[in-house]
Enzyme design. Structure first.
Site, PDB file in Angstrom:
ATOM      1  CG  ASN A   1      -0.178  -0.108   2.504  1.00 51.24           C
ATOM      2  OD1 ASN A   1       0.552   0.809   2.861  1.00 51.24           O
ATOM      3  ND2 ASN A   1      -0.323  -1.221   3.222  1.00 51.24           N
TER       4      ASN A   1
ATOM      5  CG  ASP B   1      -7.077  -5.381   5.797  1.00 51.78           C
ATOM      6  OD1 ASP B   1      -6.600  -5.205   6.940  1.00 51.78           O
ATOM      7  OD2 ASP B   1      -7.740  -4.516   5.193  1.00 51.78           O
TER       8      ASP B   1
END
Ligand code: C5P
Length: 404
Positions: A211, A280
């Site tokens: 990310n 996640d």
């Protein structure tokens, strides 16, 4: 916007070629909203004129112990009484020797001797040989013993043609070093563990899922905690940020590695601050070789990563846990829900567009008392505010975990 913790600063300039940098320093200090009183030694006036410093500080510059412009004729007492701190920049080897001896042979050295508990910082500037001379080494040791703070010197090219230690810090570096040095040591004796940056979950030998986290907020908190006297361990995903000097840095790639590093270093920590943007999901069965492209649809099987923060906060005797939450909407509601779900005394929330990459941000601190907004500011400033909030929340009777 000004963020300095000091309002009135006495800047002392002594005789050295780096005195020219004091002009830029005074300009930056004034721009920060600091009331600057300049005092120069006679030797400093050989390198730069008082008129320059007077124009930049907006105040008369003093050089002489016998100056009759101060009403009661006691400039040395008046000036040290008025200042929140004293910064000598540049400080020559000769002036450091004077400080080490407690000499009061001119206005500046007399002000320093009369300073009471006003913090004194010196930014040495001299030739490498002078810096390494046994007498200077002895004087530096004495200054440190006397509670005088040394800012620098840096290493690099010197005016005399030598290269090495002895260069004065650059004006902007000096400003930052001064702020760091003056932070109240509210975390002295405390141990702080942090996670920062992104995780990277491998797809194959060359690719992965990650990310946009830069690590800036986590690294700023690590730095602020060090400035406040804490012992800091920073578990970091990939980041181009400069590791804060004095922190133990543990580099990791994946969420699983981050969890392992956190659990291995959790013992005796007083505070755990989870700033990392942990992926996640991870890829089940990543390929050891680079996957070749073909015309078929490629399906990746993803499995949920462990929640590192929840693992820590749900331990029987956890450190004080702080979480972060970046939300794209309903900031307060979603973040508060996350705080309760993860069983956290404190959570710092920000909007997603603010969370990644920028030097400034805006935070809302959520605790049992409600929401405490921190207006937009550089991340280091927010980091200091966050840590001050943490300090207020630590029960006063709480002993260091390692003392229990
Ligand atoms: O659930 P969410 O990812 O939004 O929670 C954010 C907070 O939880 C951050 O403090 C982050 O560092 C932490 N976290 C974690 N492990 C995960 C996911 C998030 O420690 N797997």
């Amino acid at each position: 916007m000004a963020h300095s913790s000091i309002k009135r600063l006495l800047v002392g300039i002594t005789g050295g070629i780096a005195a020219y940098k004091a002009a830029e320093l005074v300009r930056l200090l004034v721009r920060e909203g600091i009331d600057v009183q300049v005092v120069m030694t006679e030797a400093a006036c050989q390198f730069i004129t008082p008129v320059t410093l007077q124009a930049l500080s907006g105040k008369p510059v003093f050089t002489d112990l016998w100056d009759s412009r101060v009403d009661n004729g006691m400039a040395h007492i008046e000036f040290s009484r008025d200042a929140d701190a004293i910064l000598i920049a540049p400080s020559s080897a000769d002036f450091m020797a004077k400080l080490a001896q407690g000499a009061a042979s001119d206005l500046l050295s007399t002000i320093c001797l009369a300073r009471g508990d006003c913090p004194l910082m010196v930014a040495p500037a001299m030739n490498l040989q002078m810096w390494e001379n046994a007498a200077t080494v002895r004087n530096v040791g004495q200054l440190k013993n006397d509670g005088i703070h040394l800012l620098g010197p840096n290493s690099g090219d010197q005016a005399c043609g030598d290269t090495g230690l002895g260069r004065m810090l650059e004006p902007q570096e000096l400003l930052e070093a001064m702020e760091a040095c003056l932070q109240p040591k509210l975390l002295a004796g405390k141990r702080v563990l942090l996670t920062a940056g992104p995780t990277f979950e491998a797809i194959d030998a060359a690719r992965g899922i990650t990310n946009l986290s830069s690590g800036k907020m986590g690294y700023a908190i690590a730095r602020a905690a060090l400035e406040m006297g804490a012992e800091v361990t920073l578990v970091s995903g990939q980041s181009s940020q400069k590791p804060p000097l004095g922190a133990t840095l543990i580099k990791v790639i994946s969420a699983q590695q981050m969890l392992t590093a956190v659990m291995e270093n959790l013992n005796n920590q007083d505070i755990f601050i989870s700033v990392a943007a942990v992926a996640d999901y991870y890829v089940l069965n990543p390929s050891e070789q680079k996957i070749k492209k073909d015309a078929h649809i490629l399906t990746l099987e993803l499995a949920p990563n462990p929640d590192i923060l929840a693992n820590v906060s749900n331990l029987p005797n956890p450190p004080f846990c702080v979480g972060f939450a970046a939300e794209s909407e309903n900031l307060y509601e979603f973040a508060e829900h996350k705080r309760r779900r993860k069983n956290l005394p404190l959570l710092a929330a920000n909007l997603l567009q603010d969370a990644f990459g920028g030097d400034d941000s805006e935070l809302v601190l959520l605790d049992d008392q409600g929401a405490h907004p921190l207006p937009r500011a550089p991340k280091l400033v927010l980091a200091r505010q966050l840590l001050r909030h943490v300090v207020k929340m630590l029960p006063s009777t709480r002993k260091n975990r390692h003392d229990r």
